[in-house]
Scaffold this active site. Structure first.
Site, PDB file in Angstrom:
ATOM      1  N   LYS A   1      74.075  76.030  51.394  1.00 36.58           N
ATOM      2  CA  LYS A   1      74.771  75.576  50.614  1.00 36.58           C
ATOM      3  C   LYS A   1      76.253  75.392  50.730  1.00 36.58           C
ATOM      4  O   LYS A   1      77.136  74.407  50.365  1.00 36.58           O
ATOM      5  CB  LYS A   1      74.541  76.002  49.266  1.00 36.58           C
ATOM      6  CG  LYS A   1      73.202  75.512  48.457  1.00 36.58           C
ATOM      7  CD  LYS A   1      73.259  75.372  47.095  1.00 36.58           C
ATOM      8  CE  LYS A   1      71.836  74.848  46.520  1.00 36.58           C
ATOM      9  NZ  LYS A   1      71.600  74.934  45.020  1.00 36.58           N
TER      10      LYS A   1
ATOM     11  N   LYS B   1      64.698  69.186  52.575  1.00 30.81           N
ATOM     12  CA  LYS B   1      63.743  69.345  51.354  1.00 30.81           C
ATOM     13  C   LYS B   1      64.099  68.236  50.267  1.00 30.81           C
ATOM     14  O   LYS B   1      65.394  68.103  50.529  1.00 30.81           O
ATOM     15  CB  LYS B   1      63.645  70.576  50.693  1.00 30.81           C
ATOM     16  CG  LYS B   1      64.731  71.225  50.141  1.00 30.81           C
ATOM     17  CD  LYS B   1      64.983  72.631  49.369  1.00 30.81           C
ATOM     18  CE  LYS B   1      66.014  72.714  48.819  1.00 30.81           C
ATOM     19  NZ  LYS B   1      66.251  73.992  47.990  1.00 30.81           N
TER      20      LYS B   1
ATOM     21  N   LYS C   1      67.752  67.937  44.421  1.00 24.52           N
ATOM     22  CA  LYS C   1      68.579  66.973  43.107  1.00 24.52           C
ATOM     23  C   LYS C   1      69.811  66.654  43.935  1.00 24.52           C
ATOM     24  O   LYS C   1      70.415  65.594  43.301  1.00 24.52           O
ATOM     25  CB  LYS C   1      68.453  67.949  42.026  1.00 24.52           C
ATOM     26  CG  LYS C   1      67.350  68.295  41.285  1.00 24.52           C
ATOM     27  CD  LYS C   1      67.948  69.076  40.083  1.00 24.52           C
ATOM     28  CE  LYS C   1      67.135  70.323  39.625  1.00 24.52           C
ATOM     29  NZ  LYS C   1      67.451  71.620  40.316  1.00 24.52           N
TER      30      LYS C   1
HETATM   31  P1  TYM Z   1      66.031  74.717  41.447  1.00 25.59           P
HETATM   32  O1  TYM Z   1      66.588  74.185  40.095  1.00 25.59           O
HETATM   33  O2  TYM Z   1      66.640  74.150  42.732  1.00 25.59           O
HETATM   34  O3  TYM Z   1      64.537  74.093  41.476  1.00 25.59           O
HETATM   35  C1  TYM Z   1      63.533  74.601  40.385  1.00 25.59           C
HETATM   36  C2  TYM Z   1      62.217  74.851  41.152  1.00 25.59           C
HETATM   37  O4  TYM Z   1      61.836  73.775  42.003  1.00 25.59           O
HETATM   38  C3  TYM Z   1      61.202  74.589  43.180  1.00 25.59           C
HETATM   39  N1  TYM Z   1      61.593  73.261  44.272  1.00 25.59           N
HETATM   40  C4  TYM Z   1      60.978  72.768  45.206  1.00 25.59           C
HETATM   41  N2  TYM Z   1      59.570  73.237  45.428  1.00 25.59           N
HETATM   42  C5  TYM Z   1      59.089  72.571  46.267  1.00 25.59           C
HETATM   43  N3  TYM Z   1      59.528  71.481  47.136  1.00 25.59           N
HETATM   44  C6  TYM Z   1      60.788  71.243  47.055  1.00 25.59           C
HETATM   45  N4  TYM Z   1      61.553  70.277  47.630  1.00 25.59           N
HETATM   46  C7  TYM Z   1      61.611  71.606  45.799  1.00 25.59           C
HETATM   47  N5  TYM Z   1      62.803  71.853  45.332  1.00 25.59           N
HETATM   48  C8  TYM Z   1      62.773  72.702  44.367  1.00 25.59           C
HETATM   49  C9  TYM Z   1      62.181  75.558  43.355  1.00 25.59           C
HETATM   50  O5  TYM Z   1      61.704  76.393  44.389  1.00 25.59           O
HETATM   51  C10 TYM Z   1      62.301  76.146  41.951  1.00 25.59           C
HETATM   52  O6  TYM Z   1      61.111  76.910  41.729  1.00 25.59           O
HETATM   53  N6  TYM Z   1      67.652  79.239  41.701  1.00 25.59           N
HETATM   54  C11 TYM Z   1      66.491  78.410  40.911  1.00 25.59           C
HETATM   55  C12 TYM Z   1      66.634  78.569  39.525  1.00 25.59           C
HETATM   56  C13 TYM Z   1      66.434  79.895  38.900  1.00 25.59           C
HETATM   57  C14 TYM Z   1      65.323  80.596  38.877  1.00 25.59           C
HETATM   58  C15 TYM Z   1      65.595  81.888  38.419  1.00 25.59           C
HETATM   59  C16 TYM Z   1      64.069  80.660  39.450  1.00 25.59           C
HETATM   60  C17 TYM Z   1      67.316  80.597  38.517  1.00 25.59           C
HETATM   61  N7  TYM Z   1      67.083  81.822  38.087  1.00 25.59           N
HETATM   62  C18 TYM Z   1      64.659  82.988  38.374  1.00 25.59           C
HETATM   63  C19 TYM Z   1      63.079  81.833  39.302  1.00 25.59           C
HETATM   64  C20 TYM Z   1      63.369  82.960  38.808  1.00 25.59           C
HETATM   65  C21 TYM Z   1      66.987  77.158  41.409  1.00 25.59           C
HETATM   66  O7  TYM Z   1      68.082  76.730  41.862  1.00 25.59           O
HETATM   67  O8  TYM Z   1      65.781  76.258  41.415  1.00 25.59           O
END
Ligand code: TYM
Length: 331
Positions: A112, A195, A198
């Site tokens: 990032k 990947k 968003k």
């Molecule tokens: P975030 O908001 O980017 O994504 C949310 C969840 O979606 C999964 N994900 C994917 N899985 C498969 N293929 C993809 N292309 C893909 N894009 C996203 C992510 O793995 C995630 O599970 N840091 C985290 C949010 C967070 C979090 C936490 C998660 C904050 N605190 C504590 C678990 C526990 C994030 O930015 O996810």
């Protein structure tokens, strides 16, 4: 021991098929298996600049998308991270335990921040410590996430272990990542090497829960592919990332293995496979999209549900936060 299931999603942009198949579908399923805490990671969203109004709108949009996907606020505690101050407080306590060397190894920060490391926010750097706080403050046993979050979960375990050891306490439970077999990493429709995300500037790269049937069909039709037909053996998809991605999406939605999908579609070119995939995506998302439109129409109800969730989350987080203050000598 009952499972304590905790996970979060950033309320930036739309919920897309990668989020849904990689994480949210497991959230929904795991509601049957234990006590669940799901939150909108609105503090994490501050790690890259976001217009305040966009963030405020994103919180409700994502709450609606989660409920439309099957997260049930009656069964799971659904809330905004910023409304439970224990997350930020716990992060500060854990900042004393996390090591700079550990954060330097985080691949998401490297990706990032890119070439502009000096210009990245401090929040982007310490983001994984907040994520550790998110799960440790609830004594999470299971954390359903996509593969990109695995490293952050390993860090949370390292922080928990070092805190317990340094302060001579048995406070934190070590959380385990729950990652789906077929859809751990859904890739962009425009580039099989990155990947689905968003933050990709091209909306054609992802399928959003809010896309209508025509839009889904168009995105699948225009998805990048190669000229070869589908093979019989999944191993033959090696080196064909776009083809492999479309097969993985099909398999995840149909709840089958990629091998089973190929057994039916081997020999087909994408001119035949893509319409079948588009139909499956549309049929799978149709009820979710309809519910999303209804939920969006009532923001006050969403706020009410999130407030109830925050009250419950505060209660559950409080004893662990208090014990952490005590452990470090601030009791
Ligand atoms: P975030 O908001 O980017 O994504 C949310 C969840 O979606 C999964 N994900 C994917 N899985 C498969 N293929 C993809 N292309 C893909 N894009 C996203 C992510 O793995 C995630 O599970 N840091 C985290 C949010 C967070 C979090 C936490 C998660 C904050 N605190 C504590 C678990 C526990 C994030 O930015 O996810």
């Amino acid at each position: 021991m009952t499972k304590r299931i905790v996970s979060g999603i950033q309320p930036t942009g739309n919920l897309h098929l990668g989020n849904y198949l990689g994480a949210i579908r497991n959230w929904v399923r795991m509601q049957e298996e234990g006590e669940c805490f799901f939150f909108l990671a609105d503090l994490h969203a501050l790690s890259s600049f976001i217009e305040p109004q966009t963030l405020a709108d994103g919180v409700r949009e994502m709450a609606a998308a989660l409920i439309a996907s099957g997260v049930d606020p009656e069964r799971a505690t659904l809330f905004r991270q910023s409304q439970v101050t224990a997350h930020a407080e716990m992060q500060w306590l854990l900042n004393g335990t996390a090591r700079v060397g550990w954060l330097n190894r985080m691949t998401q920060f490297k990706d990032k921040s890119g070439k502009n490391r000096e210009g990245a926010s401090v929040a982007l750097y310490t983001y994984p410590v907040l994520q550790a706080a998110d799960v440790l403050v609830y004594q999470a046993t299971h954390v359903p996430v996509g593969e990109d979050q695995k490293q952050h979960l390993e860090l949370a375990r390292d922080i928990a272990t070092k805190f317990n050891t340094d302060y001579g306490v048995d406070l934190f439970t070590l959380p385990e990542a729950t990652i789906p077999p077929a859809a751990a990493r859904i890739m962009s429709l425009r580039d099989g090497q990155s990947k689905m995300s968003k933050s990709d500037p091209s909306d054609m790269s992802r399928i959003n829960l809010s896309d209508d049937a025509d839009m889904v069909a168009q995105k699948v039709r225009k998805a990048k592919t190669d000229p070869e037909p589908l093979p019989e053996d999944p191993a033959a998809l090696e080196g064909r990332p776009e083809a492999r991605n479309l097969v993985s999406i099909y398999a995840a939605l149909a709840d089958e293995t990629p091998a089973a999908v190929l057994a039916r579609h081997a020999g087909q070119g994408f001119g035949t496979f893509k319409p079948a995939l588009a139909d499956l995506v549309v049929e799978s998302l149709r009820p979710l999209t309809a519910r999303l439109l209804e939920l969006r129409a009532d923001p006050a109800e969403l706020d009410r549900l999130l407030a109830i969730g925050a009250t419950r989350a505060r209660e559950v987080a409080a004893p662990t936060l208090a014990a952490a203050y005590c452990a470090v000598g601030l009791g």
